[in-house]
Design an enzyme around this catalytic site. Structure first.
Site, PDB file in Angstrom:
ATOM      1  N   CYS A   1       0.834  -1.208   0.000  1.00 33.41           N
ATOM      2  CA  CYS A   1       0.000   0.000   0.000  1.00 33.41           C
ATOM      3  C   CYS A   1       0.862   1.249   0.000  1.00 33.41           C
ATOM      4  CB  CYS A   1      -0.912  -0.014   1.232  1.00 33.41           C
ATOM      5  SG  CYS A   1      -1.816   1.516   1.458  1.00 33.41           S
TER       6      CYS A   1
ATOM      7  N   CYS B   1      -0.443   4.043   2.302  1.00 35.32           N
ATOM      8  CA  CYS B   1      -0.207   3.821   3.735  1.00 35.32           C
ATOM      9  C   CYS B   1       1.243   4.110   4.128  1.00 35.32           C
ATOM     10  CB  CYS B   1      -0.499   2.370   4.112  1.00 35.32           C
ATOM     11  SG  CYS B   1      -2.041   1.709   3.497  1.00 35.32           S
ATOM     12  N   ASP B   2       2.182   3.699   3.268  1.00 38.52           N
ATOM     13  CA  ASP B   2       3.575   3.626   3.705  1.00 38.52           C
ATOM     14  C   ASP B   2       4.562   4.521   2.960  1.00 38.52           C
ATOM     15  OD1 ASP B   2       2.792   1.715   5.555  1.00 38.52           O
ATOM     16  OD2 ASP B   2       3.102   0.056   4.160  1.00 38.52           O
TER      17      ASP B   2
END
Length: 316
Positions: free
Chosen positions: A135, A138-139
């Site tokens: 993701c 997300c990261d």
């Protein structure tokens, strides 16, 4: 019937939430089960630009939050429970949660979705969350000014690679072939981006490190040669983002609901499965396009058809 839901929906992604909204609006006693976060894969989407009517700069989480709100406004219950067993034959379907609770319903909508496909190489599992991610939204910020590799050659891989260029100083797309499966317009944008490089005819053989990801072993599928790429000494680590497709989350229904060879549930245009009163919607079913817009359409159809089934079957 007391303590029996009209419709039980398994999964709170866009398909499940749309089914919940349509079910609840039709005054049916509706419950949606979700084992983790509401929203499914869309919650890891930075920007939803292709959902008709979505506001400018709409994000996956904001779209999901609105869907959840609509479901609740019309009276749908959303329960946090992982469904571990189903008994779908018979007029009343029985669903068992990991919590130990048992639920009963007249109709079931399976909206279990799909999850990212793994590379399957040594080190992938050990370094997930320590350098390996599925993701970008997300990261990505963990890799500000670092090097990252993006594994895959489809739309999502190339789009996520371009998103990662906002953070990483260098993004290398690793693809097992020369040609890409993505839209030509996306490919052209990526090739024009000065931060993006390409490592073609190549696969990831192993991911290595001591506590955090420090090196990746690559293999050229044409020559058979392998080589190990080490993180920059000053950085100490780098990122590997994997976008090589999705896997249907349908193991629970194997041998119960008819599926194709890839374990996607087979339905007709009305979302009906081979079992009366059991419907499927969204990414877990056989379909030509897996997008938020098709998932919500599936969910709406499934709920309307479930209502029709209940009225005919139970005379309500």
């Amino acid at each position: 019937m007391e303590n029996v839901y009209d419709i039980a929906i398994i999964g709170a992604g866009p398909a499940g939430l749309a089914a919940g909204l349509y079910g609840a609006r039709a005054k049916m006693k509706t419950v949606i089960f979700e084992k983790s976060k509401n929203g499914g894969q869309i919650v890891i989407t930075h920007e939803v630009a292709n959902y008709p009517g979505s506001v400018e700069n709409a994000s996956g989480p904001s779209l999901v939050a609105r869907m959840v709100q609509q479901c609740k406004e019309f009276g749908a219950e959303i329960k946090r429970d992982d469904i571990v067993e189903v008994q779908l034959e018979g007029d009343i379907k029985v669903i068992k949660g990991q919590s130990g609770e048992e639920y009963r319903a007249k109709a079931v909508v399976v909206a279990a979705g799909a999850s990212p496909r793994k590379i399957g190489c040594p080190g992938e599992k050990e370094f997930t969350g320590k350098g390996v991610s599925y993701c970008a939204t997300c990261d990505a910020d963990f890799f500000e000014d670092f090097e990252v590799f993006v594994v895959g050659g489809g739309d999502s891989a190339i789009e996520e690679a371009m998103y990662l260029t906002k953070f990483a100083r260098k993004v290398t797309i690793v693809h097992r072939r020369q040609g890409f499966r993505c839209a030509k317009s996306i490919e052209e944008k990526a090739k024009a981006n000065p931060k993006i490089e390409f490592l073609l005819d190549t696969v990831v053989e192993e991911i290595k490190g001591d506590g955090i990801l420090e090196s990746v072993v690559f293999k050229n599928v044409v020559t058979g040669e392998t080589f190990e790429y080490h993180a920059d000494e000053e950085d100490g680590t780098m990122g590997v983002f994997v976008f090589i497709g999705v896997v249907a989350q349908t193991d629970l229904y194997k041998g119960i609901i008819d599926m194709n060879e890839q374990n996607y549930i087979i339905t007709d245009d009305c979302m009906r499965t081979n079992i009366p009163g059991v419907f499927a919607a969204g990414d877990c079913r056989v379909k030509p396009l897996r997008q938020v817009v098709t998932a919500t359409a599936d969910g709406a159809i499934a709920a309307v058809m479930a209502e029709k089934y209940i009225n005919e079957k139970f005379g309500e």
